[in-house]
Design a protein around this motif. Sequence first.
Motif, PDB file in Angstrom:
ATOM      1  N   ARG A 209       0.839  -1.194   0.000  1.00  0.00           N
ATOM      2  CA  ARG A 209       0.000   0.000   0.000  1.00  0.00           C
ATOM      3  C   ARG A 209       0.880   1.253   0.000  1.00  0.00           C
ATOM      4  NH1 ARG A 209      -3.890   1.456   5.162  1.00  0.00           N
ATOM      5  NH2 ARG A 209      -5.009   3.228   4.249  1.00  0.00           N
ATOM      6  N   LEU A 215      -7.519   2.436   0.864  1.00  0.00           N
ATOM      7  CA  LEU A 215      -7.718   1.014   0.565  1.00  0.00           C
ATOM      8  C   LEU A 215      -8.314   0.853  -0.828  1.00  0.00           C
ATOM      9  CD1 LEU A 215      -8.986  -0.472   3.926  1.00  0.00           C
ATOM     10  CD2 LEU A 215      -6.663  -0.021   3.134  1.00  0.00           C
ATOM     11  N   ILE A 240       1.070   3.951   7.155  1.00  0.00           N
ATOM     12  CA  ILE A 240       0.682   5.120   6.361  1.00  0.00           C
ATOM     13  C   ILE A 240       1.268   6.368   6.999  1.00  0.00           C
ATOM     14  CG2 ILE A 240      -1.432   4.126   5.422  1.00  0.00           C
ATOM     15  CD1 ILE A 240      -2.997   5.656   7.579  1.00  0.00           C
ATOM     16  N   ARG A 241       1.203   7.425   6.242  1.00  0.00           N
ATOM     17  CA  ARG A 241       1.762   8.688   6.697  1.00  0.00           C
ATOM     18  C   ARG A 241       0.685   9.470   7.433  1.00  0.00           C
ATOM     19  NH1 ARG A 241       6.216  11.096   2.913  1.00  0.00           N
ATOM     20  NH2 ARG A 241       7.592  10.014   4.346  1.00  0.00           N
ATOM     21  N   THR A 242       0.990   9.883   8.665  1.00  0.00           N
ATOM     22  CA  THR A 242       0.057  10.699   9.436  1.00  0.00           C
ATOM     23  C   THR A 242       0.845  11.859  10.036  1.00  0.00           C
ATOM     24  OG1 THR A 242       0.415   9.640  11.582  1.00  0.00           O
ATOM     25  CG2 THR A 242      -1.157   8.575  10.089  1.00  0.00           C
ATOM     26  N   THR A 250       2.530   5.142  10.562  1.00  0.00           N
ATOM     27  CA  THR A 250       1.507   4.649  11.470  1.00  0.00           C
ATOM     28  C   THR A 250       0.921   3.380  10.864  1.00  0.00           C
ATOM     29  OG1 THR A 250       1.002   6.906  12.188  1.00  0.00           O
ATOM     30  CG2 THR A 250      -0.670   5.228  12.605  1.00  0.00           C
ATOM     31  N   ASP A 252      -1.522   0.717  10.020  1.00  0.00           N
ATOM     32  CA  ASP A 252      -2.979   0.832  10.015  1.00  0.00           C
ATOM     33  C   ASP A 252      -3.596  -0.564  10.038  1.00  0.00           C
ATOM     34  OD1 ASP A 252      -5.612   1.308   9.588  1.00  0.00           O
ATOM     35  OD2 ASP A 252      -5.382   2.043   7.535  1.00  0.00           O
ATOM     36  N   LEU A 253      -3.816  -1.077  11.249  1.00  0.00           N
ATOM     37  CA  LEU A 253      -4.297  -2.452  11.354  1.00  0.00           C
ATOM     38  C   LEU A 253      -5.790  -2.573  11.083  1.00  0.00           C
ATOM     39  CD1 LEU A 253      -2.049  -3.669  14.274  1.00  0.00           C
ATOM     40  CD2 LEU A 253      -1.816  -4.118  11.836  1.00  0.00           C
ATOM     41  N   THR A 254      -6.506  -1.459  11.119  1.00  0.00           N
ATOM     42  CA  THR A 254      -7.914  -1.510  10.730  1.00  0.00           C
ATOM     43  C   THR A 254      -8.038  -1.951   9.279  1.00  0.00           C
ATOM     44  OG1 THR A 254      -8.221   0.395  12.203  1.00  0.00           O
ATOM     45  CG2 THR A 254     -10.082  -0.206  10.819  1.00  0.00           C
ATOM     46  N   ALA A 255      -6.973  -1.728   8.512  1.00  0.00           N
ATOM     47  CA  ALA A 255      -6.993  -2.153   7.112  1.00  0.00           C
ATOM     48  C   ALA A 255      -7.211  -3.658   6.979  1.00  0.00           C
ATOM     49  CB  ALA A 255      -5.690  -1.751   6.426  1.00  0.00           C
ATOM     50  N   PRO A 257      -9.168  -6.067   8.801  1.00  0.00           N
ATOM     51  CA  PRO A 257     -10.561  -6.529   8.653  1.00  0.00           C
ATOM     52  C   PRO A 257     -11.310  -5.838   7.512  1.00  0.00           C
ATOM     53  CG  PRO A 257     -10.281  -5.216  10.668  1.00  0.00           C
ATOM     54  CD  PRO A 257      -8.916  -5.495  10.123  1.00  0.00           C
ATOM     55  N   VAL A 258     -10.971  -4.591   7.220  1.00  0.00           N
ATOM     56  CA  VAL A 258     -11.727  -3.891   6.174  1.00  0.00           C
ATOM     57  C   VAL A 258     -11.362  -4.416   4.788  1.00  0.00           C
ATOM     58  CG1 VAL A 258     -12.239  -1.650   5.130  1.00  0.00           C
ATOM     59  CG2 VAL A 258     -12.118  -1.877   7.617  1.00  0.00           C
ATOM     60  N   LEU A 284       3.888  -4.945  17.275  1.00  0.00           N
ATOM     61  CA  LEU A 284       3.069  -4.719  16.082  1.00  0.00           C
ATOM     62  C   LEU A 284       2.807  -6.027  15.327  1.00  0.00           C
ATOM     63  CD1 LEU A 284       4.457  -1.330  14.755  1.00  0.00           C
ATOM     64  CD2 LEU A 284       2.352  -1.767  16.026  1.00  0.00           C
ATOM     65  N   ALA A 287       0.061  -7.778  17.189  1.00  0.00           N
ATOM     66  CA  ALA A 287      -1.210  -7.108  16.925  1.00  0.00           C
ATOM     67  C   ALA A 287      -1.753  -7.494  15.559  1.00  0.00           C
ATOM     68  CB  ALA A 287      -1.020  -5.593  17.022  1.00  0.00           C
TER      69      ALA A 287
ATOM     70  N   GLU C 244      -7.572   8.367   5.313  1.00  0.00           N
ATOM     71  CA  GLU C 244      -8.378   7.193   4.952  1.00  0.00           C
ATOM     72  C   GLU C 244      -9.844   7.415   5.325  1.00  0.00           C
ATOM     73  OE1 GLU C 244      -9.744   4.502   3.285  1.00  0.00           O
ATOM     74  OE2 GLU C 244      -7.650   3.897   3.313  1.00  0.00           O
ATOM     75  N   TYR C 247     -12.880   4.093   7.143  1.00  0.00           N
ATOM     76  CA  TYR C 247     -13.341   3.923   8.520  1.00  0.00           C
ATOM     77  C   TYR C 247     -13.319   5.279   9.203  1.00  0.00           C
ATOM     78  CZ  TYR C 247      -8.825   1.784   7.479  1.00  0.00           C
ATOM     79  OH  TYR C 247      -7.642   1.429   6.889  1.00  0.00           O
ATOM     80  N   THR C 250      -8.472   6.091  12.382  1.00  0.00           N
ATOM     81  CA  THR C 250      -7.452   5.061  12.218  1.00  0.00           C
ATOM     82  C   THR C 250      -6.876   4.762  13.594  1.00  0.00           C
ATOM     83  OG1 THR C 250      -6.940   5.887  10.001  1.00  0.00           O
ATOM     84  CG2 THR C 250      -5.268   4.522  11.074  1.00  0.00           C
ATOM     85  N   THR C 254       0.520   1.532  17.298  1.00  0.00           N
ATOM     86  CA  THR C 254       1.936   1.799  17.577  1.00  0.00           C
ATOM     87  C   THR C 254       2.060   2.676  18.826  1.00  0.00           C
ATOM     88  OG1 THR C 254       2.245   1.813  15.167  1.00  0.00           O
ATOM     89  CG2 THR C 254       4.106   2.517  16.503  1.00  0.00           C
ATOM     90  N   LEU C 280     -15.692  -4.327  13.237  1.00  0.00           N
ATOM     91  CA  LEU C 280     -14.254  -4.082  13.382  1.00  0.00           C
ATOM     92  C   LEU C 280     -13.800  -4.127  14.836  1.00  0.00           C
ATOM     93  CD1 LEU C 280     -13.973  -1.066  10.907  1.00  0.00           C
ATOM     94  CD2 LEU C 280     -13.801  -3.506  10.410  1.00  0.00           C
ATOM     95  N   LEU C 284      -9.930  -5.390  16.255  1.00  0.00           N
ATOM     96  CA  LEU C 284      -9.099  -4.312  16.810  1.00  0.00           C
ATOM     97  C   LEU C 284      -8.843  -4.520  18.297  1.00  0.00           C
ATOM     98  CD1 LEU C 284     -10.486  -1.178  14.936  1.00  0.00           C
ATOM     99  CD2 LEU C 284      -8.367  -2.445  14.512  1.00  0.00           C
ATOM    100  N   ALA C 287      -6.114  -7.086  18.559  1.00  0.00           N
ATOM    101  CA  ALA C 287      -4.838  -6.465  18.186  1.00  0.00           C
ATOM    102  C   ALA C 287      -4.293  -5.624  19.334  1.00  0.00           C
ATOM    103  CB  ALA C 287      -5.019  -5.613  16.932  1.00  0.00           C
ATOM    104  N   ALA C 290      -3.043  -7.875  22.154  1.00  0.00           N
ATOM    105  CA  ALA C 290      -1.797  -8.565  21.794  1.00  0.00           C
ATOM    106  C   ALA C 290      -0.614  -7.603  21.741  1.00  0.00           C
ATOM    107  CB  ALA C 290      -1.959  -9.275  20.449  1.00  0.00           C
ATOM    108  N   ALA C 291      -0.884  -6.332  21.442  1.00  0.00           N
ATOM    109  CA  ALA C 291       0.200  -5.349  21.369  1.00  0.00           C
ATOM    110  C   ALA C 291       0.638  -4.873  22.745  1.00  0.00           C
ATOM    111  CB  ALA C 291      -0.231  -4.153  20.523  1.00  0.00           C
TER     112      ALA C 291
ATOM    113  N   PHE D 243       1.015  15.591   7.439  1.00  0.00           N
ATOM    114  CA  PHE D 243       2.260  14.835   7.588  1.00  0.00           C
ATOM    115  C   PHE D 243       3.494  15.722   7.426  1.00  0.00           C
ATOM    116  CE2 PHE D 243       1.099  14.961   3.169  1.00  0.00           C
ATOM    117  CZ  PHE D 243       2.287  15.344   2.586  1.00  0.00           C
TER     118      PHE D 243
END
Lengths: 343, 343, 343, 343
Positions: A209, A215, A240-242, A250, A252-255, A257-258, A284, A287, C244, C247, C250, C254, C280, C284, C287, C290-291, D243
């Motif tokens: 990505r 997404l 991703i860049r935040t 950052t 993006d673990l929500t990615a 399930p989505v 990470l 997670a 994004e 959702y 985000t 981390t 979701l 989450l 995650a 676990a993190a 960013f």
Amino acid sequence: MMIVMKAGATQAEIDSVIHRIQSAGAVAHPSRGEEVTVIGAIGDREHVARLELEGAPGVAQVVPILKPYKLASSQVRAGERTVVDVEGRKIGGEHFSLIAGPCTVESRDQTLTTARTVAAAGASLFRGGAYKPRTSPYAFQGLGQEGLRLLAEAKAETGLPIVTELMDARDLEAVVEVADVIQVGARNMQNYPLLAEVGRAGKPVMIKRGLSSTLEELLMAAEYVLKEGNPNVLLCERGIRTFETAYRFTLDLTAIPVLKELSHLPVIVDPSHAAGRRALVTPLSLAAAAAGADGIIVEVHPNPDEAICDGPQQLYADQFAEYAEQVERAAAVAGKVLASAHA
Amino acid sequence: MMIVMKAGATQAEIDSVIHRIQSAGAVAHPSRGEEVTVIGAIGDREHVARLELEGAPGVAQVVPILKPYKLASSQVRAGERTVVDVEGRKIGGEHFSLIAGPCTVESRDQTLTTARTVAAAGASLFRGGAYKPRTSPYAFQGLGQEGLRLLAEAKAETGLPIVTELMDARDLEAVVEVADVIQVGARNMQNYPLLAEVGRAGKPVMIKRGLSSTLEELLMAAEYVLKEGNPNVLLCERGIRTFETAYRFTLDLTAIPVLKELSHLPVIVDPSHAAGRRALVTPLSLAAAAAGADGIIVEVHPNPDEAICDGPQQLYADQFAEYAEQVERAAAVAGKVLASAHA
Amino acid sequence: MMIVMKAGATQAEIDSVIHRIQSAGAVAHPSRGEEVTVIGAIGDREHVARLELEGAPGVAQVVPILKPYKLASSQVRAGERTVVDVEGRKIGGEHFSLIAGPCTVESRDQTLTTARTVAAAGASLFRGGAYKPRTSPYAFQGLGQEGLRLLAEAKAETGLPIVTELMDARDLEAVVEVADVIQVGARNMQNYPLLAEVGRAGKPVMIKRGLSSTLEELLMAAEYVLKEGNPNVLLCERGIRTFETAYRFTLDLTAIPVLKELSHLPVIVDPSHAAGRRALVTPLSLAAAAAGADGIIVEVHPNPDEAICDGPQQLYADQFAEYAEQVERAAAVAGKVLASAHA
Amino acid sequence: MMIVMKAGATQAEIDSVIHRIQSAGAVAHPSRGEEVTVIGAIGDREHVARLELEGAPGVAQVVPILKPYKLASSQVRAGERTVVDVEGRKIGGEHFSLIAGPCTVESRDQTLTTARTVAAAGASLFRGGAYKPRTSPYAFQGLGQEGLRLLAEAKAETGLPIVTELMDARDLEAVVEVADVIQVGARNMQNYPLLAEVGRAGKPVMIKRGLSSTLEELLMAAEYVLKEGNPNVLLCERGIRTFETAYRFTLDLTAIPVLKELSHLPVIVDPSHAAGRRALVTPLSLAAAAAGADGIIVEVHPNPDEAICDGPQQLYADQFAEYAEQVERAAAVAGKVLASAHA
């Protein structure tokens, strides 16, 4: 597609939109509310997509209803998930893949040592860069063909299939000879000629990505590959860049399930590049595995302190077995089984 | 480069960092504060850059002091600004350039009509896409070589130099034949093999800032071109990705004065792609000109409502003269003079 | 603090910076490199912080060395972690807390039913909003004092301590009477008068990270509370704003390991508000656990489809026991034990 | 509101959505496409807004059609723009306002000197902070009531109306006595009790956009004030968080034309806080004025190098007249006339 007209849109503006929908070969369904009129445009995905009614006189908003990707969508496989078979190692479904290896192929010794270590600890595939995209033109750009040769040797010795990056369509032939999975890097996620080429190359492809890609854009990149007849695409979230500057990217673990809702393709996570620091890689990874990722691609080096690039984020090879064992437990929470080399 | 040690760093950790700096051929200057020790690493830019001390034991933070780009930096030209000469039209310095034309070359009539209109209104260069990077593999991908031929015809008739995009290094020869400025699109800003190729092509290059690229990364992309011996690079701000969904991208006009501090290269602004809607193009153009941009690249079409792509953001050709006149006034506020075709 | 001078800084500019550092009561350590001069300013944190040398003549960059927070920092407790005791339930260290309950207190029946359900499934604390920050002035703003009364009743019946939000310092007295943990919402993270008030209130405080707040800003918010003598602060990650749009927010996991490096305070994760959708919430939550999160705060409702607010993100109460069991397994991977109500 | 059902939604799921729309007192308009069914929900804004159908079984997407704000919307005034009258100085319409003064009121001399300077150069209003929101609890928090007294003195001498910030509803009475415009800071943009209070206070209010607030959220904050019967609201863009790290915030000038499309309220721009550095303030001010802003709020100090806070971004008072003259020319490009003190 729904076209929402402005509150004060005139009848002529409404008629003009209806006319343009019909000219495109689609059917217009206007429905007049108390405050605004909404016009549905129903028809062939491509024609409707080309309407470009944003900003037309009287138009307030254009709302796409159908997703712009088709082959990458969940619908196309009626909910069945793609399982990619890489030389007998399965990726996707209930299989969890651990893809490990150095950031860059630096030397024969470094490459083979790492390959042996990760194979012994149960890795599913071996990763290593021969061509490296570097922000600086002055930085080490990879060993190129010599790097590919070392990867082939690592595979010959350990049996681990190879994941390696292709940056330039002109290197395709050389890379295809060695790679079992061709990686398209984040910076090339929207390099459309490259995507089309790897779509025609007949090898599984892992697409990372882009640093600020949605997404939907990632799935459109996958669509470029799928459209060429290559069904074996892996999606990879790599941060991703935040606005946050405390870490490189950052993750993006929500990615996870989505993407699994939107698509049938397997989802891999790269915690190394996201974090940029070794201390963050394990939490990470756990997670990602617990969130249901289909695999992790992680960097490992026998001596990261002397690595030519990205040393700070590479795991110590001698700690990898312990790491793999923890990740396996996290994947189990999500109902996944490690598809390891010794399986 | 400054290495900030953690509060509890041991002497051994400090010594190890000093040792690594020295091994890299640089000089270490430790200074011990009450709470933390900071170690300066002074030496050759490249060696220091490869130290990769982030995450090393005891290291809290690594702070780069020197910019990673050199040829693109203000220092290299001692404050003098680059003025790029494109077939006699000057870009940079006190010259303000208006680069105008359709998003895509669609037909002979559309191309020539637009070229005549923008030439008459005082545009400096003509833009038009023959190869189009499209998010969807199903969308129109440009006329390719036929598009290039039409651009050449537009130039022959109006005398306007041509700006057009190169997406694939394999099309370089064809593009170079027609283009007076080769455009590298936002999605290819970190396509390093492509950057190196256009660096060797001997034509001025305009590099668009990636959707989430920092100014430093944009300057590193320019460095890839400059390093090949091509000094004629234009930087282009075209909107960045943020959380705001009310517009397609967020045009980042702060980039104009900051790029001019950091670099000697001219800065162009593309309001059309940033805004995505015609109504926003004029105010953003005026803002860019008043902020000191060296030029604007803007989309114009004789009949945007029937444009094949990006119709909603293209200006109506018959309103272009009025637009150009307003932009000229805004540029004057920043002390710039329109370098127009009839000059 | 390190002050990096510009390449062309004059001796007078360097002397002026040194003079200002000394006037502030700090010590200046200049070190002259080949290209630039760097000046260390060493002294009392507060004085140095007030120097404001950014933009001073000849100054290129000001690099803070010390963190601006002190009481919230890991150093202040020499690596020991804070464990907050809420009516006998421990949060932090090896304890994992499950904080559950409805978004909003709507009715006696809804509140007590949910409290009983989550208590039975092993929740550690009960959450519920009496005062609700709503984007729209037309939306339901919470039951207020009546809501607080119902929370007190839920606690009386189940024994679960109460977490509830304070939005207005003028409601402090009423909230303190019922709350065992006072929640400061994301939108109030930088409401400094409110933070100071809860710092003086003598109850544990949970501070939610602002939608675009850096971790440093979150820790500075904690510092406002700690400075008033209240050591019991919980940090809560609840999703950040990015480009994004697939959702609502985000979730930034981390933040968990990094906050634990920077601070001794426990870290809680709110997957419900981040995700905005029930489907979701489970991945989450797993995650986050676990993190290495110290707890999760999650929304549960007996009948989410009829909830007054945020129905789509609330878990079904009758599925909560299964959810809790899964989260417990994920927390175990990170070496944590659920600090449940029946423990 | 349009409810887009999933491709595989069952008839029962469609019926259930229709039933919920009807139960809320709205009318359901289903339209069945080849691939998906879309259901329009038409009725009273508030009831429809409470439907919360996201995530309901079979629902793919919920698309709002009407904006959630009403009093702030362009429609409510049928395209007529609000002009706020502050003690005879007009803000909005064709009037351009220059609001200038120090970041913080530090002393009598500093305050009066600055007020005289900006009045002489044609400023419309005088700004100065008595209560300062500071990230650090250790930083200077403003002179409070003494600061208000000095502002009153500045007004008495120069005749300039006063803009000053309110942070805590408990200070309202004191602030109202001196302020002609009450400022709500970016960090308090979603402090709803504070917004309601200033809505009831009967003085014009300037609301700064939150660091990561969408324009819709900014307009909802305005709606909180308008709903209390206060029609005099100014919207202020002051930079958003992205960013990019090369500057403090990214000034979002696209917000100017878009807020003017969406709302009838005047739009002010604050370049000082966005940029954080003096050198960027002039180009950004010119850009804002040329883009059609109704005014600029800018920081000026007789001796910024010794300012207690935000020194690096404050203009030198002795350069202010020249600055004001340039901004006036940029505003003229957008068809605006400076509503100056000597008008």
